[in-house]
Design a protein around this motif. Structure first.
Motif, PDB file in Angstrom:
ATOM      1  N   LEU A  71       0.891  -1.280  -0.040  1.00  0.00           N
ATOM      2  CA  LEU A  71       0.148  -0.091  -0.039  1.00  0.00           C
ATOM      3  C   LEU A  71       0.937   1.127  -0.070  1.00  0.00           C
ATOM      4  N   ASP A  72       1.214   1.766  -1.277  1.00  0.00           N
ATOM      5  CA  ASP A  72       1.852   2.854  -1.479  1.00  0.00           C
ATOM      6  C   ASP A  72       1.062   4.251  -1.221  1.00  0.00           C
ATOM      7  N   THR A  73       1.118   4.658   0.184  1.00  0.00           N
ATOM      8  CA  THR A  73       0.630   5.850   0.496  1.00  0.00           C
ATOM      9  C   THR A  73       1.112   7.158  -0.144  1.00  0.00           C
ATOM     10  N   GLY A  74       2.447   7.094  -0.605  1.00  0.00           N
ATOM     11  CA  GLY A  74       3.343   8.191  -0.912  1.00  0.00           C
ATOM     12  C   GLY A  74       3.839   9.017   0.115  1.00  0.00           C
ATOM     13  N   LEU A  75       3.940   8.132   1.299  1.00  0.00           N
ATOM     14  CA  LEU A  75       4.528   9.028   2.333  1.00  0.00           C
ATOM     15  C   LEU A  75       5.363   7.906   3.297  1.00  0.00           C
ATOM     16  N   HIS A  76       5.981   7.094   2.448  1.00  0.00           N
ATOM     17  CA  HIS A  76       6.893   6.217   3.046  1.00  0.00           C
ATOM     18  C   HIS A  76       8.150   6.483   2.979  1.00  0.00           C
ATOM     19  N   PHE A  77       9.188   6.188   3.753  1.00  0.00           N
ATOM     20  CA  PHE A  77      10.492   6.243   3.994  1.00  0.00           C
ATOM     21  C   PHE A  77      11.310   5.924   2.582  1.00  0.00           C
ATOM     22  N   GLU A  78      12.472   6.653   2.241  1.00  0.00           N
ATOM     23  CA  GLU A  78      13.069   6.197   1.276  1.00  0.00           C
ATOM     24  C   GLU A  78      13.716   4.836   1.516  1.00  0.00           C
ATOM     25  N   GLU A  79      13.889   4.601   2.493  1.00  0.00           N
ATOM     26  CA  GLU A  79      14.421   3.135   3.001  1.00  0.00           C
ATOM     27  C   GLU A  79      13.473   1.828   2.792  1.00  0.00           C
ATOM     28  N   THR A  80      12.170   2.581   3.032  1.00  0.00           N
ATOM     29  CA  THR A  80      11.322   1.431   2.606  1.00  0.00           C
ATOM     30  C   THR A  80      11.428   0.974   1.074  1.00  0.00           C
ATOM     31  N   LEU A  83      14.155  -1.057   0.053  1.00  0.00           N
ATOM     32  CA  LEU A  83      14.080  -2.377   0.530  1.00  0.00           C
ATOM     33  C   LEU A  83      13.024  -3.133  -0.415  1.00  0.00           C
ATOM     34  N   ILE A  84      12.050  -2.583  -1.006  1.00  0.00           N
ATOM     35  CA  ILE A  84      11.242  -3.273  -1.856  1.00  0.00           C
ATOM     36  C   ILE A  84      11.851  -3.372  -3.092  1.00  0.00           C
ATOM     37  N   GLU A  85      12.955  -2.709  -3.666  1.00  0.00           N
ATOM     38  CA  GLU A  85      13.634  -3.139  -4.789  1.00  0.00           C
ATOM     39  C   GLU A  85      14.692  -4.270  -4.595  1.00  0.00           C
ATOM     40  N   LYS A  86      15.392  -4.192  -3.430  1.00  0.00           N
ATOM     41  CA  LYS A  86      15.966  -5.313  -3.166  1.00  0.00           C
ATOM     42  C   LYS A  86      15.324  -6.463  -3.086  1.00  0.00           C
ATOM     43  N   VAL A  87      14.029  -6.607  -2.594  1.00  0.00           N
ATOM     44  CA  VAL A  87      13.058  -7.630  -2.585  1.00  0.00           C
ATOM     45  C   VAL A  87      12.922  -8.296  -3.978  1.00  0.00           C
ATOM     46  N   LYS A  88      12.675  -7.182  -4.830  1.00  0.00           N
ATOM     47  CA  LYS A  88      12.251  -7.559  -6.300  1.00  0.00           C
ATOM     48  C   LYS A  88      13.495  -8.241  -6.798  1.00  0.00           C
ATOM     49  N   GLN A  89      14.697  -7.840  -6.457  1.00  0.00           N
ATOM     50  CA  GLN A  89      15.810  -8.365  -7.042  1.00  0.00           C
ATOM     51  C   GLN A  89      15.894  -9.845  -6.760  1.00  0.00           C
ATOM     52  N   ARG A  90      15.678 -10.167  -5.218  1.00  0.00           N
ATOM     53  CA  ARG A  90      16.059 -11.440  -4.717  1.00  0.00           C
ATOM     54  C   ARG A  90      14.945 -12.472  -5.120  1.00  0.00           C
ATOM     55  N   TYR A  91      13.641 -11.962  -5.401  1.00  0.00           N
ATOM     56  CA  TYR A  91      12.659 -12.810  -5.780  1.00  0.00           C
ATOM     57  C   TYR A  91      11.711 -12.499  -7.032  1.00  0.00           C
ATOM     58  N   PRO A  92      12.713 -12.451  -8.198  1.00  0.00           N
ATOM     59  CA  PRO A  92      12.254 -12.126  -9.378  1.00  0.00           C
ATOM     60  C   PRO A  92      10.761 -12.508  -9.909  1.00  0.00           C
ATOM     61  N   LEU A 192      18.211 -12.264   5.212  1.00  0.00           N
ATOM     62  CA  LEU A 192      17.443 -11.507   4.331  1.00  0.00           C
ATOM     63  C   LEU A 192      17.781 -10.033   4.457  1.00  0.00           C
ATOM     64  N   ASP A 193      17.341  -9.389   3.473  1.00  0.00           N
ATOM     65  CA  ASP A 193      17.252  -7.892   3.531  1.00  0.00           C
ATOM     66  C   ASP A 193      16.279  -7.282   4.295  1.00  0.00           C
ATOM     67  N   TYR A 194      16.458  -6.191   5.177  1.00  0.00           N
ATOM     68  CA  TYR A 194      15.312  -5.619   5.749  1.00  0.00           C
ATOM     69  C   TYR A 194      15.349  -4.130   5.795  1.00  0.00           C
ATOM     70  N   ASN A 195      14.750  -3.636   6.215  1.00  0.00           N
ATOM     71  CA  ASN A 195      14.504  -2.121   6.347  1.00  0.00           C
ATOM     72  C   ASN A 195      15.707  -1.566   7.228  1.00  0.00           C
ATOM     73  N   GLU A 196      16.736  -0.607   6.539  1.00  0.00           N
ATOM     74  CA  GLU A 196      17.700  -0.480   7.466  1.00  0.00           C
ATOM     75  C   GLU A 196      17.098   0.757   8.619  1.00  0.00           C
ATOM     76  N   LEU A 197      15.968   1.124   8.526  1.00  0.00           N
ATOM     77  CA  LEU A 197      15.686   1.886   9.778  1.00  0.00           C
ATOM     78  C   LEU A 197      15.457   0.820  10.961  1.00  0.00           C
ATOM     79  N   HIS A 198      15.426  -0.298  10.871  1.00  0.00           N
ATOM     80  CA  HIS A 198      15.132  -1.171  12.000  1.00  0.00           C
ATOM     81  C   HIS A 198      16.446  -1.066  12.887  1.00  0.00           C
ATOM     82  N   ASP A 199      17.727  -0.874  12.184  1.00  0.00           N
ATOM     83  CA  ASP A 199      18.764  -0.562  12.910  1.00  0.00           C
ATOM     84  C   ASP A 199      19.132   0.865  13.692  1.00  0.00           C
ATOM     85  N   GLN A 200      18.180   1.536  13.503  1.00  0.00           N
ATOM     86  CA  GLN A 200      18.131   2.893  14.190  1.00  0.00           C
ATOM     87  C   GLN A 200      17.027   3.099  14.954  1.00  0.00           C
TER      88      GLN A 200
END
Ligand code: SF4
Length: 241
Positions: A71-80, A83-92, A192-200
């Motif tokens: 659900l792309d609200t248009g208000l998400h973090f760049e990190e999110t 992450l979606i791009e990385k997931v697309k690459q991992r599971y094409p 697994l790749d995850y949102n970098e914000l989890h580390d912050q």
């Protein structure tokens, strides 16, 4: 299970009611396998949080071409988005789509005033998340969610297979028995790749205006100070339009 899969109209009970999961996924893999065998049109509404990353990995083993909707609200973090791009690459093979609200953030500001999320977050969530999800789910018999019982009192009674009154659908929740530690063990074990914000110190990541730092495994950083804890996707209440 040996019985017809439940639909919203003929739901009587969770077919996994007496299931005692003993495998390392606490029943998740078996429930996912069952769900994809039963519901050809099932869709996973993924927020790409820590649970979402786990669920995507488990789903990809049962259904490599599964439909995943963000659900792309248009208000998400760049990190999110990264992450979606990385997931697309991992599971094409996965069919990942970005579902947008009927109006842009700018149009929302024109129609309802700026920063609606501060004044009426229920209405904002209704426009930007619930309505779009309604459209996605209306074309499916069932949907998947990464809810866990330990997340909050309102989620503690969630079953593997649920009658979803909010969206008049079947909601399948494979991770109900997982703890926050289970989620992170799985992520680390499988690199697994995850949102970098989890580390912050952002254990739960949503829209930028409604996400604050919080303690590990805690959802208190969501809608902080707004007397709101859920966006409405997992409650039976209907937010006002
Ligand atoms: Fe609006 Fe906040 Fe809900 Fe996002 S999480 S849709 S910004 S109220």
């Amino acid at each position: 299970m040996g019985q017809q899969a439940p639909t919203y109209e003929r739901f009587t009970k969770d077919p996994f009611e007496d299931f005692q999961p003993e495998d390392e996924t606490k029943g998740a893999q078996e429930v996912i396998q069952w769900a994809y065998e039963q519901y050809e049109d099932i869709v996973y509404a993924c927020s790409f949080g820590a649970e979402g990353i786990v669920l995507i990995d488990l789903i990809s083993k049962a259904a490599p071409e599964a439909r995943v909707v963000f659900l792309d609200t248009g208000l998400h973090f760049e990190e999110t988005y990264q992450l979606i791009e990385k997931v697309k690459q991992r599971y094409p093979k996965l069919q990942i789509t970005m579902k947008k609200p009927p109006i842009t953030v700018e149009e929302q500001a024109e129609q309802y005033g700026s920063a609606l999320w501060k004044r009426n977050p229920d209405q904002c969530c209704y426009i930007r998340k619930i309505k779009p999800l309604e459209e996605v789910i209306s074309g499916s018999t069932a949907w998947l969610s990464g809810l866990r019982r330990e997340q909050s009192p309102s989620r503690s009674k969630t079953n593997f297979v649920n009658k979803d009154e909010r969206f008049k659908s079947i909601k399948v929740c494979p991770l109900i028995y997982w703890t926050w530690e289970d989620v992170w063990s799985y992520i680390r074990l499988n690199s697994l790749d995850y949102n970098e914000l989890h580390d912050q110190n952002y254990p739960s990541v949503g829209c930028i205006p409604c996400t604050a730092q919080a303690a590990d495994g805690d959802r208190s950083g969501r809608w902080k100070g707004l007397n709101k804890t859920e966006c409405g996707l997992h409650t039976t209440n209907t937010a006002s339009e």
